[in-house]
Design a protein around this motif. Structure first.
Motif, PDB file in Angstrom:
ATOM      1  N   ALA A 308       0.838  -1.207   0.000  1.00 23.03           N
ATOM      2  CA  ALA A 308       0.000   0.000   0.000  1.00 23.03           C
ATOM      3  C   ALA A 308       0.871   1.256   0.000  1.00 23.03           C
ATOM      4  O   ALA A 308       0.577   2.229  -0.707  1.00 23.03           O
ATOM      5  N   ASP A 309       1.951   1.242   0.782  1.00 25.11           N
ATOM      6  CA  ASP A 309       2.867   2.389   0.816  1.00 25.11           C
ATOM      7  C   ASP A 309       3.529   2.588  -0.542  1.00 25.11           C
ATOM      8  O   ASP A 309       3.703   3.725  -0.998  1.00 25.11           O
ATOM      9  N   TYR A 310       3.921   1.485  -1.176  1.00 23.45           N
ATOM     10  CA  TYR A 310       4.541   1.582  -2.499  1.00 23.45           C
ATOM     11  C   TYR A 310       3.568   2.203  -3.500  1.00 23.45           C
ATOM     12  O   TYR A 310       3.923   3.120  -4.249  1.00 23.45           O
ATOM     13  N   ASN A 311       2.336   1.688  -3.525  1.00 25.94           N
ATOM     14  CA  ASN A 311       1.344   2.217  -4.470  1.00 25.94           C
ATOM     15  C   ASN A 311       1.102   3.706  -4.249  1.00 25.94           C
ATOM     16  O   ASN A 311       0.954   4.473  -5.206  1.00 25.94           O
ATOM     17  N   HIS A 312       1.052   4.112  -2.978  1.00 23.77           N
ATOM     18  CA  HIS A 312       0.843   5.531  -2.666  1.00 23.77           C
ATOM     19  C   HIS A 312       2.012   6.357  -3.189  1.00 23.77           C
ATOM     20  O   HIS A 312       1.811   7.457  -3.735  1.00 23.77           O
ATOM     21  N   SER A 313       3.223   5.856  -3.027  1.00 22.97           N
ATOM     22  CA  SER A 313       4.398   6.604  -3.490  1.00 22.97           C
ATOM     23  C   SER A 313       4.421   6.723  -5.007  1.00 22.97           C
ATOM     24  O   SER A 313       4.949   7.691  -5.556  1.00 22.97           O
ATOM     25  N   ILE A 314       3.838   5.743  -5.703  1.00 23.98           N
ATOM     26  CA  ILE A 314       3.737   5.807  -7.166  1.00 23.98           C
ATOM     27  C   ILE A 314       2.685   6.831  -7.569  1.00 23.98           C
ATOM     28  O   ILE A 314       2.904   7.671  -8.449  1.00 23.98           O
ATOM     29  N   GLN A 315       1.523   6.777  -6.928  1.00 22.15           N
ATOM     30  CA  GLN A 315       0.430   7.699  -7.253  1.00 22.15           C
ATOM     31  C   GLN A 315       0.839   9.151  -7.057  1.00 22.15           C
ATOM     32  O   GLN A 315       0.420  10.035  -7.812  1.00 22.15           O
ATOM     33  N   THR A 316       1.637   9.408  -6.035  1.00 24.29           N
ATOM     34  CA  THR A 316       2.048  10.779  -5.710  1.00 24.29           C
ATOM     35  C   THR A 316       3.389  11.144  -6.336  1.00 24.29           C
ATOM     36  O   THR A 316       3.911  12.234  -6.101  1.00 24.29           O
ATOM     37  N   ASN A 317       3.954  10.221  -7.132  1.00 25.81           N
ATOM     38  CA  ASN A 317       5.240  10.433  -7.809  1.00 25.81           C
ATOM     39  C   ASN A 317       6.392  10.683  -6.845  1.00 25.81           C
ATOM     40  O   ASN A 317       7.400  11.290  -7.207  1.00 25.81           O
ATOM     41  N   GLN A 318       6.265  10.184  -5.618  1.00 24.57           N
ATOM     42  CA  GLN A 318       7.403  10.208  -4.700  1.00 24.57           C
ATOM     43  C   GLN A 318       8.428   9.149  -5.114  1.00 24.57           C
ATOM     44  O   GLN A 318       9.613   9.275  -4.827  1.00 24.57           O
ATOM     45  N   THR A 319       7.940   8.095  -5.756  1.00 22.28           N
ATOM     46  CA  THR A 319       8.801   7.047  -6.316  1.00 22.28           C
ATOM     47  C   THR A 319       8.589   7.025  -7.816  1.00 22.28           C
ATOM     48  O   THR A 319       7.450   7.060  -8.278  1.00 22.28           O
ATOM     49  N   ASN A 320       9.688   6.979  -8.570  1.00 24.08           N
ATOM     50  CA  ASN A 320       9.562   6.859 -10.017  1.00 24.08           C
ATOM     51  C   ASN A 320       9.545   5.384 -10.383  1.00 24.08           C
ATOM     52  O   ASN A 320      10.506   4.655 -10.101  1.00 24.08           O
ATOM     53  N   ARG A 321       8.477   4.959 -10.980  1.00 20.49           N
ATOM     54  CA  ARG A 321       8.257   3.545 -11.286  1.00 20.49           C
ATOM     55  C   ARG A 321       9.362   2.986 -12.175  1.00 20.49           C
ATOM     56  O   ARG A 321       9.908   1.899 -11.914  1.00 20.49           O
ATOM     57  N   VAL A 322       9.720   3.701 -13.239  1.00 22.43           N
ATOM     58  CA  VAL A 322      10.706   3.212 -14.204  1.00 22.43           C
ATOM     59  C   VAL A 322      12.085   3.142 -13.563  1.00 22.43           C
ATOM     60  O   VAL A 322      12.821   2.154 -13.737  1.00 22.43           O
ATOM     61  N   GLU A 323      12.446   4.170 -12.798  1.00 21.53           N
ATOM     62  CA  GLU A 323      13.759   4.185 -12.151  1.00 21.53           C
ATOM     63  C   GLU A 323      13.907   3.013 -11.183  1.00 21.53           C
ATOM     64  O   GLU A 323      14.941   2.338 -11.158  1.00 21.53           O
ATOM     65  N   GLU A 324      12.874   2.769 -10.387  1.00 21.46           N
ATOM     66  CA  GLU A 324      12.970   1.651  -9.439  1.00 21.46           C
ATOM     67  C   GLU A 324      12.991   0.320 -10.175  1.00 21.46           C
ATOM     68  O   GLU A 324      13.673  -0.617  -9.757  1.00 21.46           O
ATOM     69  N   PHE A 325      12.252   0.223 -11.272  1.00 19.31           N
ATOM     70  CA  PHE A 325      12.258  -0.990 -12.090  1.00 19.31           C
ATOM     71  C   PHE A 325      13.661  -1.280 -12.602  1.00 19.31           C
ATOM     72  O   PHE A 325      14.167  -2.412 -12.471  1.00 19.31           O
ATOM     73  N   TYR A 326      14.318  -0.286 -13.186  1.00 21.11           N
ATOM     74  CA  TYR A 326      15.685  -0.475 -13.679  1.00 21.11           C
ATOM     75  C   TYR A 326      16.621  -0.858 -12.538  1.00 21.11           C
ATOM     76  O   TYR A 326      17.497  -1.726 -12.688  1.00 21.11           O
ATOM     77  N   THR A 327      16.458  -0.229 -11.400  1.00 17.84           N
ATOM     78  CA  THR A 327      17.334  -0.503 -10.254  1.00 17.84           C
ATOM     79  C   THR A 327      17.170  -1.940  -9.768  1.00 17.84           C
ATOM     80  O   THR A 327      18.153  -2.629  -9.469  1.00 17.84           O
ATOM     81  N   VAL A 328      15.935  -2.401  -9.692  1.00 14.52           N
ATOM     82  CA  VAL A 328      15.689  -3.784  -9.278  1.00 14.52           C
ATOM     83  C   VAL A 328      16.248  -4.766 -10.311  1.00 14.52           C
ATOM     84  O   VAL A 328      16.889  -5.761  -9.955  1.00 14.52           O
ATOM     85  N   MET A 329      16.014  -4.474 -11.590  1.00 16.85           N
ATOM     86  CA  MET A 329      16.494  -5.361 -12.652  1.00 16.85           C
ATOM     87  C   MET A 329      18.021  -5.419 -12.693  1.00 16.85           C
ATOM     88  O   MET A 329      18.592  -6.400 -13.161  1.00 16.85           O
ATOM     89  N   GLY A 330      18.678  -4.375 -12.198  1.00 16.42           N
ATOM     90  CA  GLY A 330      20.139  -4.348 -12.181  1.00 16.42           C
ATOM     91  C   GLY A 330      20.732  -4.670 -10.831  1.00 16.42           C
ATOM     92  O   GLY A 330      21.908  -4.369 -10.574  1.00 16.42           O
ATOM     93  N   ASN A 331      19.917  -5.289  -9.951  1.00 14.30           N
ATOM     94  CA  ASN A 331      20.381  -5.628  -8.599  1.00 14.30           C
ATOM     95  C   ASN A 331      20.995  -4.433  -7.883  1.00 14.30           C
ATOM     96  O   ASN A 331      22.053  -4.525  -7.259  1.00 14.30           O
ATOM     97  N   GLY A 332      20.335  -3.290  -8.008  1.00 12.91           N
ATOM     98  CA  GLY A 332      20.784  -2.089  -7.316  1.00 12.91           C
ATOM     99  C   GLY A 332      21.464  -1.079  -8.216  1.00 12.91           C
ATOM    100  O   GLY A 332      21.730   0.051  -7.789  1.00 12.91           O
ATOM    101  N   ASP A 333      21.740  -1.450  -9.453  1.00 12.41           N
ATOM    102  CA  ASP A 333      22.430  -0.549 -10.385  1.00 12.41           C
ATOM    103  C   ASP A 333      21.508  -0.233 -11.560  1.00 12.41           C
ATOM    104  O   ASP A 333      21.172  -1.121 -12.357  1.00 12.41           O
ATOM    105  N   LYS A 334      21.112   1.030 -11.671  1.00 11.07           N
ATOM    106  CA  LYS A 334      20.141   1.427 -12.694  1.00 11.07           C
ATOM    107  C   LYS A 334      20.669   1.187 -14.109  1.00 11.07           C
ATOM    108  O   LYS A 334      19.952   0.684 -14.977  1.00 11.07           O
ATOM    109  N   ALA A 335      21.948   1.521 -14.363  1.00  8.09           N
ATOM    110  CA  ALA A 335      22.524   1.360 -15.705  1.00  8.09           C
ATOM    111  C   ALA A 335      22.547  -0.112 -16.110  1.00  8.09           C
ATOM    112  O   ALA A 335      22.193  -0.467 -17.249  1.00  8.09           O
TER     113      ALA A 335
END
Length: 393
Positions: A308-335
């Motif tokens: 629920a906290d994650y979804n709220h942070s997405i709705q309010t753009n406190q978390t950038n969905r794409v940036e976190e996606f890249y970071t997770v896919m790179g095991n902590g490294d966005k590039a």
């Protein structure tokens, strides 16, 4: 058994006492403000009484108020007495606050009606109760909840029953039996549950609850041992899972990478050519919220609050969905994550080709064409659009 029952009773009594303490603390902190105007009147009355006691009265009945401050009279006339009403829906205890957070998220993030949201919350609490008894992990909690949530939509497909342990809700009463007998939902609540999830799936909202749930359930990899092999459906599910695991792999350099997780997510949507922004939103959110919920820092009882906290942070753009996606896919490294995503999108697998071509020789050799390139480009465009502001917010 006796000790277990006694422990349960004591825990219930402790919880009741904690809730009473929380309500008392709330009363002290919040209710006093409702008497501020009345207290001002009382203060002025005391001031007036003090001043009146200084009035001099002679033997003839004359009184003298010389030197007395009588401004309190006008001040008392000016005080406006207001009636304050406590909102009946206000959350007082921590349990009430947690419920409000989760229910509000289900309504706002997925556009569910409040009845469905409350039934989902009740299911979550039933699962957490069983978790305490059985000692389940975060992954097990997420598997159980999400496989049930996905069942009304995806349960008819043996492949998904194999990959995510979902239940055939159309041709069997198995889902009803689990919800009623294991998690104490009423028949009416089961009806609300199934109809609400199907309605949400068909609504084309900017996030898809069942689509997220089927992914999260499959990510746990807990469906392997969760089938009855004495039944045909259990054997079919196991075979489907084995074929999927073998067929979904690619190579990055000298490494063989299992891509089954991503074929059930964004890669599968691209390969099928059936997608929209809601699908991609749910693909990314399933991957990133799952990583948050299985973190070692998250207590099992809090996994649903984390989502629920994650979804709220997405709705309010406190978390950038794409940036976190890249970071997770790179095991902590966005590039590294961006490179990983591109590799997965550009390299075909047998499983991905099967989604595109069905039973055809092309599942082994591929058949690149402009249409498929367009599907890939749509996903890249989606990621570009969400780079600064989350898509759908």
């Amino acid at each position: 058994m006796i000790l277990s029952s006694a422990e349960s009773q004591i825990e219930t009594q402790i919880k009741e006492l904690e809730e009473k303490i929380e309500k008392l603390e709330f009363f002290v902190a919040r209710v006093s403000q409702y008497f501020s105007d009345s207290l001002e009147v009382l203060r002025l009355a005391i001031q007036g009484a003090t001043q009146l006691s200084e009035i001099i009265v002679d033997s003839d009945g004359n009184y003298y108020a010389d030197g007395l401050d009588m401004s309190w009279v006008q001040k008392m006339k000016d005080v406006k007495i207001e009636s304050h009403k406590l909102d009946k829906d206000i959350s007082v205890t921590q349990a009430e606050k947690d419920k409000k957070k989760i229910v509000d998220d289900l309504v706002s993030s997925y556009n569910l009606d409040e009845s469905t949201a409350n039934v989902l919350y009740k299911l979550q609490q039933g699962i957490l109760k069983k978790t305490k008894q059985e000692g389940w992990t975060n992954e097990k909690v997420l598997y159980e909840y999400n496989r049930l949530v996905a069942s009304p939509v995806y349960g008819v497909r043996a492949t998904w029953r194999g990959l995510a342990g979902i239940v055939d809700a159309k041709n069997t009463s198995d889902l009803d039996d689990i919800l009623i007998n294991t998690y104490s939902l009423s028949e009416r609540e089961v009806k609300i549950f199934k109809e609400g999830i199907i309605k949400q799936y068909e609504s084309k909202h900017n996030k898809d609850l069942a689509h997220e749930a089927i992914q999260i359930a499959s990510f746990t990899e807990l469906s392997w041992g969760d089938r009855d092999l004495s039944k045909l459906d259990g054997r079919k599910g196991l075979i489907a899972h084995i074929i999927s695991t073998i067929g979904n792999s690619t190579r990055i350099g000298d490494l063989s990478v299992n891509t089954e997780k991503y074929e059930s997510s964004f890669k599968g949507d691209i390969d099928s050519g059936r997608y929209d922004d809601a699908d991609f939103n749910s693909d990314l959110d399933a991957i990133t919220s799952y990583e948050r919920m299985i973190s070692k820092n998250v207590e099992t009882k809090d996994v649903f609050k984390v989502q629920a906290d994650y979804n709220h942070s997405i709705q309010t753009n406190q978390t950038n969905r794409v940036e976190e996606f890249y970071t997770v896919m790179g095991n902590g490294d966005k590039a590294n994550g961006k490179l990983m995503v591109e590799t997965l999108v550009e390299n075909n697998t047998i499983g991905g080709n099967f989604i595109k071509y069905g039973f055809d020789l092309n599942i082994f050799i591929g058949n690149p064409n402009d249409k498929e390139e367009g599907w890939k480009q749509d996903f890249y465009n989606y990621l570009d659009r969400g780079d600064e502001k989350n898509v759908g917010t």
